[in-house]
Design an enzyme around this catalytic site. Structure first.
Site, PDB file in Angstrom:
ATOM      1  CG  HIS A   1      -1.037   1.170   7.291  1.00 49.11           C
ATOM      2  ND1 HIS A   1       0.858   1.267   8.756  1.00 49.11           N
ATOM      3  CD2 HIS A   1       0.067   2.165   6.716  1.00 49.11           C
ATOM      4  CE1 HIS A   1       1.546   0.934   8.142  1.00 49.11           C
ATOM      5  NE2 HIS A   1       1.458   2.462   6.855  1.00 49.11           N
ATOM      6  CD  GLU A   2      -0.993   2.241   2.811  1.00 48.40           C
ATOM      7  OE1 GLU A   2      -0.349   3.550   2.597  1.00 48.40           O
ATOM      8  OE2 GLU A   2       0.315   0.994   3.231  1.00 48.40           O
TER       9      GLU A   2
ATOM     10  CB  CYS B   1       5.027   1.896   7.409  1.00 48.13           C
ATOM     11  SG  CYS B   1       5.022   3.689   5.994  1.00 48.13           S
ATOM     12  CG  LEU B   2       6.714   0.920   1.344  1.00 45.53           C
ATOM     13  CD1 LEU B   2       6.923   1.574  -0.249  1.00 45.53           C
ATOM     14  CD2 LEU B   2       8.024   0.146   0.465  1.00 45.53           C
TER      15      LEU B   2
ATOM     16  N   GLY C   1       0.792  -1.428   0.202  1.00 43.58           N
ATOM     17  CA  GLY C   1      -0.055  -0.145   0.104  1.00 43.58           C
ATOM     18  C   GLY C   1       0.794   0.963   0.344  1.00 43.58           C
TER      19      GLY C   1
ATOM     20  CD  GLN D   1       3.430   5.725   2.341  1.00 35.00           C
ATOM     21  OE1 GLN D   1       2.802   5.067   2.275  1.00 35.00           O
ATOM     22  NE2 GLN D   1       4.597   4.789   3.247  1.00 35.00           N
TER      23      GLN D   1
ATOM     24  CG  HIS E   1       0.617   7.035   5.438  1.00 37.12           C
ATOM     25  ND1 HIS E   1       1.849   7.504   5.832  1.00 37.12           N
ATOM     26  CD2 HIS E   1       0.428   5.957   5.518  1.00 37.12           C
ATOM     27  CE1 HIS E   1       2.976   5.988   6.168  1.00 37.12           C
ATOM     28  NE2 HIS E   1       2.243   5.120   6.379  1.00 37.12           N
TER      29      HIS E   1
HETATM   30 ZN    ZN Z   1       3.051   3.383   5.921  1.00 39.14          ZN
END
Ligand code: ZN
Length: 162
Positions: A128-129, A86-87, A43, A48, A132
């Site tokens: 989660h996304e 998480c990236l 995701g 991000q 953000h």
């Molecule tokens: Zn993340």
């Protein structure tokens, strides 16, 4: 388009609603999706890559999905612990407790409105996304004891050692 990391203040800001569903939105979503797959993520949220817009893309194993302006309408009462990463927080993984199910309303790239009940993996990714988009990161949910364990890694990321 590049991933930004924890320590960058953009990740802590609230993203703006999308009001115009034009070609530039579609090409942005395509690029965002490309970055997600290139970086081996499941995701990715627009902030991000440094863009404060309410857009997330994800793939729970059943293909690419895009949600524009996602809104959590309700959460199930039951919670479950799952490991998250998480990236934007590379190398940090932690068990996080979240509601099992969620009802979400969102728009697609054409502006059409959808409402869905999610559970399992897709529910977890979308929660989660969507966090953000409100400047929240999964590490915010880590218990105090565990936070001490990941602190040195976070400092490394903030120094640019990703
Ligand atoms: Zn993340």
């Amino acid at each position: 388009m590049k991933i930004i990391y924890v320590g960058n203040p953009i990740l802590r800001k609230r993203s703006k609603e999308i009001g115009v569903f034009d070609d530039s939105l579609k090409s942005f979503v395509e690029k965002l999706t490309e970055v997600m797959y290139t970086e081996d993520g499941v995701g990715l949220a627009a902030p991000q890559v440094g863009v404060l817009k309410r857009i997330i893309v994800f793939d729970d194993g059943s293909g690419t999905k895009t949600m524009v302006n996602p809104v959590m309408l309700s959460f199930g009462e039951e919670t479950v612990v799952m490991e998250e990463g998480c990236l934007s927080v590379p190398g940090v993984y932690a068990d996080i407790s979240r509601p099992v199910s969620v009802r979400v309303r969102y728009q697609d790239v054409y502006g059409d409105i959808f409402e869905e009940m999610l559970d399992g993996y897709s529910s977890r990714i979308v929660q989660h996304e969507t966090d953000h988009l409100d400047g929240k990161l999964f590490i915010d949910y880590i218990s105090h004891g565990k936070k001490i364990a990941v602190r040195s890694r976070l400092i490394e990321i903030m120094k640019g050692n990703v």
